[in-house]
Design a protein around this motif. Sequence first.
Motif, mmCIF file in Angstrom:
data_model
loop_
_atom_site.group_PDB
_atom_site.id
_atom_site.type_symbol
_atom_site.label_atom_id
_atom_site.label_comp_id
_atom_site.label_asym_id
_atom_site.label_seq_id
_atom_site.Cartn_x
_atom_site.Cartn_y
_atom_site.Cartn_z
ATOM 1 N N ALA A 1 -28.895 -4.209 -45.119
ATOM 2 C CA ALA A 1 -30.356 -4.175 -45.003
ATOM 3 C C ALA A 1 -30.905 -5.370 -44.226
ATOM 4 C CB ALA A 1 -30.994 -4.108 -46.388
ATOM 5 N N ASP A 2 -30.305 -6.558 -44.416
ATOM 6 C CA ASP A 2 -30.834 -7.737 -43.719
ATOM 7 C C ASP A 2 -30.194 -7.966 -42.354
ATOM 8 O OD1 ASP A 2 -28.390 -9.057 -44.120
ATOM 9 O OD2 ASP A 2 -29.176 -10.430 -45.637
ATOM 10 N N GLY A 3 -29.275 -7.057 -41.948
ATOM 11 C CA GLY A 3 -28.684 -7.136 -40.625
ATOM 12 C C GLY A 3 -27.449 -8.011 -40.524
ATOM 13 N N THR A 4 -27.042 -8.650 -41.623
ATOM 14 C CA THR A 4 -25.834 -9.469 -41.608
ATOM 15 C C THR A 4 -24.622 -8.613 -41.255
ATOM 16 O OG1 THR A 4 -26.779 -10.927 -43.281
ATOM 17 C CG2 THR A 4 -24.398 -11.038 -42.977
ATOM 18 N N ILE A 5 -24.596 -7.399 -41.787
ATOM 19 C CA ILE A 5 -23.560 -6.418 -41.437
ATOM 20 C C ILE A 5 -24.253 -5.272 -40.717
ATOM 21 C CG2 ILE A 5 -21.870 -4.771 -42.326
ATOM 22 C CD1 ILE A 5 -21.425 -6.654 -44.690
ATOM 23 N N HIS A 6 -23.750 -4.946 -39.545
ATOM 24 C CA HIS A 6 -24.361 -3.887 -38.744
ATOM 25 C C HIS A 6 -23.552 -2.593 -38.803
ATOM 26 C CE1 HIS A 6 -26.435 -1.828 -35.522
ATOM 27 N NE2 HIS A 6 -25.282 -1.664 -34.895
ATOM 28 N N ALA A 7 -22.233 -2.716 -38.740
ATOM 29 C CA ALA A 7 -21.400 -1.505 -38.685
ATOM 30 C C ALA A 7 -20.172 -1.668 -39.566
ATOM 31 C CB ALA A 7 -20.971 -1.223 -37.255
ATOM 32 N N ILE A 8 -19.857 -0.590 -40.281
ATOM 33 C CA ILE A 8 -18.678 -0.565 -41.146
ATOM 34 C C ILE A 8 -17.918 0.729 -40.885
ATOM 35 C CG2 ILE A 8 -17.859 -0.379 -43.524
ATOM 36 C CD1 ILE A 8 -20.300 -1.938 -44.390
ATOM 37 N N THR A 9 -16.616 0.588 -40.742
ATOM 38 C CA THR A 9 -15.722 1.732 -40.731
ATOM 39 C C THR A 9 -14.843 1.547 -41.958
ATOM 40 O OG1 THR A 9 -15.686 1.733 -38.332
ATOM 41 C CG2 THR A 9 -13.932 2.958 -39.441
ATOM 42 N N MET A 10 -14.753 2.578 -42.800
ATOM 43 C CA MET A 10 -13.958 2.388 -44.012
ATOM 44 C C MET A 10 -13.033 3.550 -44.296
ATOM 45 S SD MET A 10 -16.454 2.985 -47.307
ATOM 46 C CE MET A 10 -17.955 2.305 -46.626
ATOM 47 N N LYS A 11 -11.940 3.184 -44.951
ATOM 48 C CA LYS A 11 -10.997 4.161 -45.494
ATOM 49 C C LYS A 11 -10.824 3.801 -46.955
ATOM 50 C CE LYS A 11 -8.612 4.762 -41.138
ATOM 51 N NZ LYS A 11 -7.377 4.629 -40.402
ATOM 52 N N THR A 12 -10.926 4.815 -47.810
ATOM 53 C CA THR A 12 -10.786 4.593 -49.246
ATOM 54 C C THR A 12 -9.668 5.488 -49.769
ATOM 55 O OG1 THR A 12 -12.477 6.253 -49.722
ATOM 56 C CG2 THR A 12 -13.207 3.960 -49.568
ATOM 57 N N TYR A 13 -8.882 4.935 -50.676
ATOM 58 C CA TYR A 13 -7.732 5.653 -51.215
ATOM 59 C C TYR A 13 -7.575 5.360 -52.701
ATOM 60 C CZ TYR A 13 -6.212 5.619 -46.291
ATOM 61 O OH TYR A 13 -6.130 5.747 -44.929
ATOM 62 N N THR A 14 -7.020 6.322 -53.419
ATOM 63 C CA THR A 14 -6.499 6.033 -54.746
ATOM 64 C C THR A 14 -5.110 5.434 -54.515
ATOM 65 O OG1 THR A 14 -5.419 8.170 -54.999
ATOM 66 C CG2 THR A 14 -7.714 8.017 -55.770
ATOM 67 N N PRO A 15 -4.528 4.759 -55.505
ATOM 68 C CA PRO A 15 -3.193 4.202 -55.306
ATOM 69 C C PRO A 15 -2.146 5.256 -54.908
ATOM 70 C CG PRO A 15 -4.202 3.177 -57.192
ATOM 71 C CD PRO A 15 -5.118 4.297 -56.752
ATOM 72 N N SER A 16 -2.221 6.447 -55.497
ATOM 73 C CA SER A 16 -1.246 7.493 -55.144
ATOM 74 C C SER A 16 -1.454 7.984 -53.716
ATOM 75 C CB SER A 16 -1.283 8.648 -56.140
ATOM 76 O OG SER A 16 -2.552 9.262 -56.156
ATOM 77 N N GLU A 17 -2.704 8.097 -53.283
ATOM 78 C CA GLU A 17 -2.989 8.478 -51.891
ATOM 79 C C GLU A 17 -2.472 7.416 -50.929
ATOM 80 O OE1 GLU A 17 -7.127 10.975 -52.622
ATOM 81 O OE2 GLU A 17 -7.221 8.850 -52.112
ATOM 82 N N TRP A 18 -2.653 6.151 -51.302
ATOM 83 C CA TRP A 18 -2.212 5.038 -50.467
ATOM 84 C C TRP A 18 -0.691 5.069 -50.293
ATOM 85 C CZ3 TRP A 18 -3.822 2.040 -46.874
ATOM 86 C CH2 TRP A 18 -3.157 0.868 -46.557
ATOM 87 N N GLN A 19 0.024 5.346 -51.388
ATOM 88 C CA GLN A 19 1.490 5.427 -51.319
ATOM 89 C C GLN A 19 1.936 6.540 -50.385
ATOM 90 O OE1 GLN A 19 2.841 5.755 -55.379
ATOM 91 N NE2 GLN A 19 3.376 3.578 -55.431
ATOM 92 N N LYS A 20 1.253 7.677 -50.439
ATOM 93 C CA LYS A 20 1.602 8.798 -49.576
ATOM 94 C C LYS A 20 1.322 8.488 -48.098
ATOM 95 C CE LYS A 20 0.606 12.347 -53.016
ATOM 96 N NZ LYS A 20 -0.323 13.388 -53.406
ATOM 97 N N ASN A 21 0.261 7.733 -47.832
ATOM 98 C CA ASN A 21 -0.169 7.473 -46.455
ATOM 99 C C ASN A 21 0.458 6.231 -45.840
ATOM 100 O OD1 ASN A 21 -1.865 9.708 -46.141
ATOM 101 N ND2 ASN A 21 -3.484 8.695 -47.296
ATOM 102 N N SER A 22 1.156 5.435 -46.629
ATOM 103 C CA SER A 22 1.729 4.221 -46.042
ATOM 104 C C SER A 22 3.226 4.215 -46.020
ATOM 105 C CB SER A 22 1.236 2.986 -46.779
ATOM 106 O OG SER A 22 1.455 3.075 -48.157
#
Length: 79
Positions: A58-79
């Motif tokens: 809101a205050d402009g300190t952060i303008h853009a975010i790209t994120m990936k979110t995983y559960t631990p089991s999803e993370w294990q499968k994807n890494s």
Amino acid sequence: MQAEDVAKILTDSLPDCEVSVAGEGNHFQLTVVGEVFEGLSSVKRQQKVYACLNSYIADGTIHAITMKTYTPSEWQKNS
């Protein structure tokens, strides 16, 4: 703002999650892994992360975010 600052904000707000942040200035790429995302849609997961950073967006300190979110089991499968 530095990537380390964003990581600290997220780890303080989502203490049971593993957080990885890249980027600098006001553009960041996030990877967040945690049980807190279990059973949530991708939109709900993103909302949880954005809620931690809303004041900085809101205050402009952060303008853009790209994120990936995983559960631990999803993370294990994807890494």
